[in-house]
Design an enzyme around this catalytic site. Structure first.
Site, PDB file in Angstrom:
ATOM      1  N   ASP A  47     -24.118-134.407  11.261  1.00  0.00           N
ATOM      2  CA  ASP A  47     -23.423-134.092  10.390  1.00  0.00           C
ATOM      3  C   ASP A  47     -22.558-132.994  10.624  1.00  0.00           C
ATOM      4  O   ASP A  47     -23.030-131.714  11.225  1.00  0.00           O
ATOM      5  CB  ASP A  47     -24.314-133.881   9.190  1.00  0.00           C
ATOM      6  CG  ASP A  47     -23.155-133.943   7.931  1.00  0.00           C
ATOM      7  OD1 ASP A  47     -22.212-133.252   7.747  1.00  0.00           O
ATOM      8  OD2 ASP A  47     -23.600-134.662   7.006  1.00  0.00           O
ATOM      9  N   SER A  87     -18.641-135.592   3.120  1.00  0.00           N
ATOM     10  CA  SER A  87     -19.740-136.267   3.664  1.00  0.00           C
ATOM     11  C   SER A  87     -19.948-137.537   3.038  1.00  0.00           C
ATOM     12  O   SER A  87     -20.357-138.669   3.455  1.00  0.00           O
ATOM     13  CB  SER A  87     -21.198-135.525   3.617  1.00  0.00           C
ATOM     14  OG  SER A  87     -20.953-134.566   4.609  1.00  0.00           O
ATOM     15  N   THR A 140     -24.977-137.957   2.914  1.00  0.00           N
ATOM     16  CA  THR A 140     -24.963-138.819   4.229  1.00  0.00           C
ATOM     17  C   THR A 140     -26.216-139.894   3.928  1.00  0.00           C
ATOM     18  O   THR A 140     -26.011-141.061   4.191  1.00  0.00           O
ATOM     19  CB  THR A 140     -25.130-137.978   5.393  1.00  0.00           C
ATOM     20  OG1 THR A 140     -23.826-137.290   5.425  1.00  0.00           O
ATOM     21  CG2 THR A 140     -24.912-139.060   6.395  1.00  0.00           C
ATOM     22  N   GLU A 254     -30.267-138.347  10.559  1.00  0.00           N
ATOM     23  CA  GLU A 254     -29.097-137.424  10.404  1.00  0.00           C
ATOM     24  C   GLU A 254     -29.668-135.992  10.949  1.00  0.00           C
ATOM     25  O   GLU A 254     -30.719-135.486  10.197  1.00  0.00           O
ATOM     26  CB  GLU A 254     -28.757-137.371   8.978  1.00  0.00           C
ATOM     27  CG  GLU A 254     -27.525-136.385   8.747  1.00  0.00           C
ATOM     28  CD  GLU A 254     -27.062-136.102   7.372  1.00  0.00           C
ATOM     29  OE1 GLU A 254     -25.935-135.758   6.982  1.00  0.00           O
ATOM     30  OE2 GLU A 254     -28.034-136.156   6.507  1.00  0.00           O
ATOM     31  N   HIS A 263     -20.732-124.750   7.763  1.00  0.00           N
ATOM     32  CA  HIS A 263     -20.200-123.965   6.637  1.00  0.00           C
ATOM     33  C   HIS A 263     -20.628-122.368   6.460  1.00  0.00           C
ATOM     34  O   HIS A 263     -19.854-121.673   5.908  1.00  0.00           O
ATOM     35  CB  HIS A 263     -21.008-124.386   5.186  1.00  0.00           C
ATOM     36  CG  HIS A 263     -20.320-126.019   4.875  1.00  0.00           C
ATOM     37  ND1 HIS A 263     -19.121-126.033   4.375  1.00  0.00           N
ATOM     38  CD2 HIS A 263     -21.031-127.144   4.769  1.00  0.00           C
ATOM     39  CE1 HIS A 263     -18.992-127.236   4.028  1.00  0.00           C
ATOM     40  NE2 HIS A 263     -20.106-128.064   4.271  1.00  0.00           N
ATOM     41  N   ASP A 301     -19.883-137.288  11.217  1.00  0.00           N
ATOM     42  CA  ASP A 301     -19.107-137.687  10.173  1.00  0.00           C
ATOM     43  C   ASP A 301     -17.869-137.125   9.768  1.00  0.00           C
ATOM     44  O   ASP A 301     -16.747-137.709   9.474  1.00  0.00           O
ATOM     45  CB  ASP A 301     -19.745-137.663   8.706  1.00  0.00           C
ATOM     46  CG  ASP A 301     -20.525-136.541   8.300  1.00  0.00           C
ATOM     47  OD1 ASP A 301     -20.489-135.521   9.291  1.00  0.00           O
ATOM     48  OD2 ASP A 301     -21.014-136.498   7.200  1.00  0.00           O
ATOM     49  N   HIS A 302     -17.642-135.740  10.302  1.00  0.00           N
ATOM     50  CA  HIS A 302     -16.399-135.143  10.190  1.00  0.00           C
ATOM     51  C   HIS A 302     -16.597-133.871  11.094  1.00  0.00           C
ATOM     52  O   HIS A 302     -17.964-133.326  11.231  1.00  0.00           O
ATOM     53  CB  HIS A 302     -16.141-134.611   8.646  1.00  0.00           C
ATOM     54  CG  HIS A 302     -17.269-134.187   8.036  1.00  0.00           C
ATOM     55  ND1 HIS A 302     -17.800-133.006   8.254  1.00  0.00           N
ATOM     56  CD2 HIS A 302     -17.988-134.741   7.176  1.00  0.00           C
ATOM     57  CE1 HIS A 302     -18.797-132.802   7.564  1.00  0.00           C
ATOM     58  NE2 HIS A 302     -18.982-133.729   6.977  1.00  0.00           N
ATOM     59  N   HIS A 390     -14.501-128.158   5.909  1.00  0.00           N
ATOM     60  CA  HIS A 390     -14.299-129.340   6.773  1.00  0.00           C
ATOM     61  C   HIS A 390     -12.797-129.167   7.215  1.00  0.00           C
ATOM     62  O   HIS A 390     -11.953-128.759   6.666  1.00  0.00           O
ATOM     63  CB  HIS A 390     -14.530-130.897   6.008  1.00  0.00           C
ATOM     64  CG  HIS A 390     -15.984-131.047   5.571  1.00  0.00           C
ATOM     65  ND1 HIS A 390     -16.291-132.110   5.018  1.00  0.00           N
ATOM     66  CD2 HIS A 390     -17.156-130.229   5.607  1.00  0.00           C
ATOM     67  CE1 HIS A 390     -17.578-131.815   4.682  1.00  0.00           C
ATOM     68  NE2 HIS A 390     -18.023-130.881   5.026  1.00  0.00           N
TER      69      HIS A 390
END
Length: 432
Positions: A47, A87, A140, A254, A263, A301-302, A390
């Site tokens: 993630d 997410s 997720t 994950e 973050h 995912d990003h 993100h």
């Protein structure tokens, strides 16, 4: 003449067999056509991970990661209502093949439930599992086996896992499983464990629910101070239990904490959790090599944080400094005394960095000391950040095993579950 033509056809078929046996790992091996059938899919999501994380991790490790040789393409990450996804929306696309709005869990923008790749696998008689280092009910993992309008509704997500008969659930989030739900899980045949040592006795279980913390699990840098298992230990146990089903399985694993490190703009946290994720990948690939019917797909995912390789005006990178860091910025902040007079000592103990007086002043004046500590560490390592949220960049896709060629090139995140379904020869059809 006919014998010569027949011989040529045989040679051509043999060459094609070798070509198709070359998976995303770039290594040729002769595999019989029958061995190309995909029974199992291991979907691994680091993630918040992007190419900048991959490059910095390579520098941190000092050599290529196991994933580097498996790179097959990239995927686009935008959600239905934003160029920058969260997410929930990213995961929904990766689980259902449909774009949705940020914040929504496997529901379309107009509120319809979306069938997931996990549900499709269960319908085909396969086993299914979810493994995460966040709460197991976080965005997720949630998208694969629940449907809610808001990712914040974790208490509504937990019971849906039992309704969807997810065979293995490993992660944090005990607070979302009240006694009534745990009793129901026991009645449904789940073995329930709360500590790392509990996994030792769960190997022969048919169904397993592991809740190793009240909320999210610890960062890998801080895990040794807990009784929690590592991601690779949870991965090994999930594969052991799920592989008992001769019809196969689908599992999503994950590395949640990579995102949380982004973050926090904490580069050491990010690198250590990528290391933990890589160990889980190695376990998955070893399983796939032995099994020969398993497809491993890896895709973040990003991106998170807009991490750079090098920064602060220097054409250099000093990532090796991060190998000396022994705790997250969050943990270091908890070790500061009330008047923050021990900043130098704490940072020295956990990072080996001798702070300058200006750096001490900056940390002392900060409203969030952990972020100030992370900024100092980042600057020393020359790791830049553009945000603590993100970004919308394309994300690397890695694959190993039969079917890995399906993921080549620049694809959309919605293509991922569709191509997994194709590889397993199962139906992922919305509305049915």
């Amino acid at each position: 003449m006919e014998k010569r033509i027949s011989r040529k056809i045989t040679v051509i078929l043999a060459v094609l067999l070798v070509v198709f046996a070359i998976g995303g790992n770039g290594t040729a091996s002769i595999v019989k056509a029958s061995e190309q059938q995909v029974r199992n899919v291991i979907f691994m999501i680091p993630d918040g991970f992007s190419s900048a994380y991959a490059t910095n991790y390579r520098l941190y490790k000092g050599k290529e990661s196991i994933m580097d040789s498996m790179l097959v393409g990239m995927h686009r990450t935008n959600s239905a209502n934003s160029a920058v996804t969260d997410s929930a929306a990213a995961g929904t696309a990766m689980a259902t093949g449909v774009k949705t709005n940020n914040g929504m869990i496997s529901m379309s923008p107009d509120g319809k439930k979306l069938r997931t790749i996990l549900q499709a696998s269960k319908s085909a008689g396969k086993s299914a599992g979810l493994v995460a280092t966040s709460t197991i009910t976080y965005a997720t993992p949630a998208v694969f086996a629940s449907h809610v309008t808001s990712r914040a509704n974790e208490a509504e997500i937990a019971p849906q896992y039992l309704e969807n008969d997810v065979d293995v659930l490993l992660g944090g989030g005990k607070k979302y499983f009240p006694d009534q739900l745990l009793n129901q899980a026991k009645e449904d045949g789940y073995r329930i464990v709360f500590e790392r040592k509990g996994l030792t006795y769960a190997r022969k279980s048919k169904k397993l629910l592991g809740l190793f913390s009240e909320e999210g699990m610890a960062a890998e840098l801080d895990r040794k101070r807990t009784k929690e298992p590592s991601l690779v230990e949870m991965t090994e146990m999930a594969l052991n239990i799920l592989s008992q089903n001769k019809k196969g399985f689908f599992v999503m694993i994950e590395g949640s904490q990579i995102d949380w490190a982004g973050h926090a703009n904490d580069p050491a946290w990010a690198m250590k959790d990528i290391e933990a994720f890589e160990q889980a990948v190695e376990k998955a690939v070893d399983f796939a090599k032995k099994d020969k019917h398993t497809l491993v797909v890896i895709a973040g995912d990003h991106d998170n944080g807009g991490m750079s390789v090098g920064g602060y005006g220097e054409y250099a990178a000093k990532i090796d400094l991060l190998r000396q860091v022994k705790a997250t910025g969050n943990y270091m902040a908890t070790q500061l005394n009330e008047d923050k007079s021990n900043i130098k000592e704490v940072v020295k103990k956990y990072t080996a960095i001798d702070l300058a007086d200006e750096e001490v002043k900056k940390i002392k004046a900060a409203s969030v000391p952990s972020m100030a500590i992370n900024e100092v560490v980042s600057k020393r390592a020359l790791v830049g950040w553009t945000t603590n949220q993100h970004t919308g960049v394309d994300i690397p896709v890695y694959a190993f095993g039969p079917g890995s060629e399906l993921f080549k090139g620049l694809i959309d995140n919605t293509d991922l579950p569709k191509r997994m379904a194709k590889a397993m020869n199962i139906q992922l059809i919305q509305g049915k």
